[in-house]
Design an enzyme around this catalytic site. Structure first.
Site, PDB file in Angstrom:
ATOM      1  N   LYS A  88      61.849   1.949  89.236  1.00  0.00           N
ATOM      2  CA  LYS A  88      62.218   3.145  88.452  1.00  0.00           C
ATOM      3  C   LYS A  88      62.071   4.406  89.295  1.00  0.00           C
ATOM      4  O   LYS A  88      62.962   5.244  89.340  1.00  0.00           O
ATOM      5  CB  LYS A  88      61.314   3.254  87.213  1.00  0.00           C
ATOM      6  CG  LYS A  88      61.390   4.618  86.534  1.00  0.00           C
ATOM      7  CD  LYS A  88      60.477   4.725  85.333  1.00  0.00           C
ATOM      8  CE  LYS A  88      59.060   5.129  85.619  1.00  0.00           C
ATOM      9  NZ  LYS A  88      58.819   6.577  85.801  1.00  0.00           N
ATOM     10  N   ASN A  89      60.931   4.522  89.967  1.00  0.00           N
ATOM     11  CA  ASN A  89      60.666   5.781  90.665  1.00  0.00           C
ATOM     12  C   ASN A  89      61.438   5.905  91.978  1.00  0.00           C
ATOM     13  O   ASN A  89      61.404   6.950  92.617  1.00  0.00           O
ATOM     14  CB  ASN A  89      59.156   5.950  90.891  1.00  0.00           C
ATOM     15  CG  ASN A  89      58.451   6.237  89.574  1.00  0.00           C
ATOM     16  OD1 ASN A  89      59.094   6.586  88.587  1.00  0.00           O
ATOM     17  ND2 ASN A  89      57.140   6.075  89.555  1.00  0.00           N
ATOM     18  N   ARG A 127      61.007  13.996  83.246  1.00  0.00           N
ATOM     19  CA  ARG A 127      60.579  14.948  84.270  1.00  0.00           C
ATOM     20  C   ARG A 127      61.321  14.749  85.582  1.00  0.00           C
ATOM     21  O   ARG A 127      61.557  15.693  86.316  1.00  0.00           O
ATOM     22  CB  ARG A 127      59.083  14.808  84.529  1.00  0.00           C
ATOM     23  CG  ARG A 127      58.234  15.311  83.410  1.00  0.00           C
ATOM     24  CD  ARG A 127      56.818  15.350  83.892  1.00  0.00           C
ATOM     25  NE  ARG A 127      56.738  16.147  85.099  1.00  0.00           N
ATOM     26  CZ  ARG A 127      56.525  17.446  85.132  1.00  0.00           C
ATOM     27  NH1 ARG A 127      56.351  18.112  84.022  1.00  0.00           N
ATOM     28  NH2 ARG A 127      56.476  18.092  86.276  1.00  0.00           N
ATOM     29  N   CYS A 161      53.017  17.145  80.318  1.00  0.00           N
ATOM     30  CA  CYS A 161      53.241  15.917  79.560  1.00  0.00           C
ATOM     31  C   CYS A 161      51.902  15.259  79.303  1.00  0.00           C
ATOM     32  O   CYS A 161      50.856  15.835  79.617  1.00  0.00           O
ATOM     33  CB  CYS A 161      54.203  14.988  80.288  1.00  0.00           C
ATOM     34  SG  CYS A 161      53.483  14.238  81.726  1.00  0.00           S
ATOM     35  N   ARG A 178      51.439  19.089  85.368  1.00  0.00           N
ATOM     36  CA  ARG A 178      52.527  18.746  86.283  1.00  0.00           C
ATOM     37  C   ARG A 178      53.409  19.942  86.686  1.00  0.00           C
ATOM     38  O   ARG A 178      54.601  19.977  86.362  1.00  0.00           O
ATOM     39  CB  ARG A 178      53.353  17.597  85.700  1.00  0.00           C
ATOM     40  CG  ARG A 178      52.496  16.385  85.429  1.00  0.00           C
ATOM     41  CD  ARG A 178      53.289  15.207  84.945  1.00  0.00           C
ATOM     42  NE  ARG A 178      54.000  14.532  86.010  1.00  0.00           N
ATOM     43  CZ  ARG A 178      54.796  13.482  85.819  1.00  0.00           C
ATOM     44  NH1 ARG A 178      54.968  13.009  84.616  1.00  0.00           N
ATOM     45  NH2 ARG A 178      55.399  12.900  86.830  1.00  0.00           N
ATOM     46  N   ASP A 215      49.580   5.110  89.003  1.00  0.00           N
ATOM     47  CA  ASP A 215      50.423   4.416  88.018  1.00  0.00           C
ATOM     48  C   ASP A 215      49.906   3.022  87.670  1.00  0.00           C
ATOM     49  O   ASP A 215      50.492   2.349  86.817  1.00  0.00           O
ATOM     50  CB  ASP A 215      51.875   4.312  88.529  1.00  0.00           C
ATOM     51  CG  ASP A 215      52.549   5.670  88.611  1.00  0.00           C
ATOM     52  OD1 ASP A 215      52.021   6.631  88.038  1.00  0.00           O
ATOM     53  OD2 ASP A 215      53.611   5.759  89.251  1.00  0.00           O
ATOM     54  N   ARG A 234      60.738   3.130  78.737  1.00  0.00           N
ATOM     55  CA  ARG A 234      61.196   4.085  79.760  1.00  0.00           C
ATOM     56  C   ARG A 234      61.082   3.483  81.156  1.00  0.00           C
ATOM     57  O   ARG A 234      61.878   3.796  82.028  1.00  0.00           O
ATOM     58  CB  ARG A 234      60.331   5.352  79.716  1.00  0.00           C
ATOM     59  CG  ARG A 234      60.470   6.144  78.443  1.00  0.00           C
ATOM     60  CD  ARG A 234      59.670   7.393  78.529  1.00  0.00           C
ATOM     61  NE  ARG A 234      60.201   8.230  79.616  1.00  0.00           N
ATOM     62  CZ  ARG A 234      59.900   9.487  79.804  1.00  0.00           C
ATOM     63  NH1 ARG A 234      59.074  10.084  78.990  1.00  0.00           N
ATOM     64  NH2 ARG A 234      60.412  10.166  80.794  1.00  0.00           N
TER      65      ARG A 234
END
Ligand code: EPZ
Length: 423
Positions: free
Chosen positions: A22-23, A94, A118, A123, A308, A400
């Site tokens: 994802k990232n 974000r 968030c 952030r 994470d 997500r």
């Protein structure tokens, strides 16, 4: 609203294939705005965050085709791009702030809402903006929006106060089309940065040193079409590794880069979980003869232990033998899962940025709520190892960043069901 119902206590067994990161995919999608030619991105996970980025790129005028079955996205930002993103779309994720560097470099101006705080912290984006200003952008902030303008960006020497992943990505993307050389010091070294640089270089950029703390970008006039495959998701992999550990199971992961998982593997081994590379993939077997043993964790930028994975590890350490201390140094407020784990019987005390966990042997099923993506994943893991049934609300957070988490866990023998609130 959907929720998960999990009946815990079943050791997981079998093989699971890890999807694309994802990232890594989100900034690569933003980077496709840097060229008018076609970018083919493979290994794209089916996630709601990817769908949100797709909507944002389309709202700017790019054409985005997503073949979900094949996991391929084709982006062509070939027409006139609208240099302005709406609050409604940007506030959905974000990572959408990553369009700032590419749009500025490509169109000379950008207007984008400031991303708010968030569930895991405030952030800020000051490092992104400082870097873009150093490249010559005029930056104004008003009425909740950032406006940046630059006829042509100029290469510069930039030192980041903190190796921010997002700031490194935004600055590198902007610098790719700048005049001259940019040297970015104290840059983030995460594998996702290397993937972004590989994508950009395959499209004709000249980026050296990605994956080290000094990145050099020699600006080029334009980028061209490319075809790139996204790296496997190291956090999805880590989550399945903890799932095997917490249930005392035996799970083999395929499509993983073991090197990216070094800190997670080291800590699992310390907790008495067996991890080995086999011909089939990465095999994880839960601690023999009972619970895992306590282990201390401190989150740090890569190659340190990933923030994470902090919540998911807490789900394991909550039942481990002994006392563990978990210290979160990356985000200031990433302990939202603690209250929920306590509802399941965990013994955790928070003292500022550290949490002290006394292992309780076994958690009990309860009704809990996912407060963010990784907190939600931690609750699923806790529920898999717990006795009785757990109901997890607000699982849209989990969708997500995890593609079909419930189905993948079911294929390993977990008793997990997705139900509609009304059902
Ligand atoms: C990325 O967020 C990831 N998101 C996060 O993934 C991950 O937790 C984080 O990197 C750290 O590894 C994506 O890649 C889309 P940072 P990012 O900028 O880029 C402070 C997940 O669960 N900071 O490295 O936003 C910031 O407040 C998530 O998948 C500033 O002070 O992370 C934080 O404390 C969530 N000023 C720290 O740096 C800035 O301008 C690290 O943030 C930028 C950041």
């Amino acid at each position: 609203m959907e929720k998960f119902i999990v009946n815990g206590g079943r050791p997981l067994a079998g093989t699971v294939r890890i999807g694309g990161s994802k990232n890594a995919v989100l900034p690569v999608m933003a980077a496709a705005l840097l060229t008018g030619e076609k970018c083919v991105i493979r290994g794209v996970p089916r996630l709601s965050d990817v769908a949100a980025m797709e909507d944002i790129l389309e709202s700017l005028g790019a054409s985005v085709k997503w073949d979900k079955r094949a996991g391929v996205i084709t982006i062509a930002a070939d027409g006139r791009l609208l240099p302005e993103a709406s609050y409604e779309l940007v506030s959905r994720l974000r990572a959408s702030f990553q369009i700032t560097g590419p749009l500025l470099a490509r169109t000379g101006s950008v207007k984008i809402p400031m991303p708010g705080g968030c569930a895991i912290g405030t952030r800020p984006v000051d490092l992104h903006l400082k870097g873009l200003a150093a490249l010559g952008a005029e930056i104004e902030q008003e009425h909740g929006f950032v406006r940046a303008k630059a006829r042509r960006l100029e290469g510069a020497k930039i030192y980041l106060d903190f190796p921010s992943v997002g700031a490194t990505e935004n600055i590198v993307m902007a610098a790719v089309l700048a005049r001259g050389q940019t040297v970015l010091e104290n840059s983030a070294v995460e594998p996702e940065i290397v993937d972004l640089a590989n994508f950009l270089n395959s499209a004709g950029a000249d980026i050296r040193g990605a994956g080290t703390d000094t990145i050099k970008v020699n600006g080029v006039k334009e980028l061209r079409a490319t075809d790139h495959t996204i790296i496997p998701d190291r956090i999805e992999a880590g989550t399945f590794m903890v799932a095997a550990a917490v249930t005392g199971g035996d799970v083999t992961l395929t499509n993983v880069v073991c090197d990216h998982l070094k800190p997670v593997i080291a800590k699992l081994k310390e907790a008495n979980v067996s991890v080995s590379e086999t011909a089939k993939g990465l095999r994880v077997c839960g601690a023999k003869g009972g619970a895992a043993v306590a282990s201390d964790i401190k989150t740090l930028p890569y190659p340190g232990f990933p923030t994470d994975m902090q919540a998911q590890f807490m789900a394991l350490l909550a039942t481990a033998r002994g006392t563990s201390i978990v210290t979160e140094t990356v985000f200031e407020n990433r302990f939202m899962h603690v209250g929920e784990l306590k509802r399941m019987g965990a013994d955790i005390k928070i003292d500022s940025r550290s949490a002290v966990l006394e292992g309780v042997g076994r958690l009990m099923g309860a009704q809990v709520r996912a407060t963010d993506l990784r907190a939600g994943a931690a609750l699923v893991l806790a529920a898999l190892g717990a006795s009785g049934a757990t109901e997890i609300d607000d699982i849209y957070h989990i969708d997500r960043g995890y593609c079909q988490l419930d189905q993948k866990l079911q294929s390993l023998g977990a008793d997990i069901r997705r139900v509609n609130d009304g059902a």
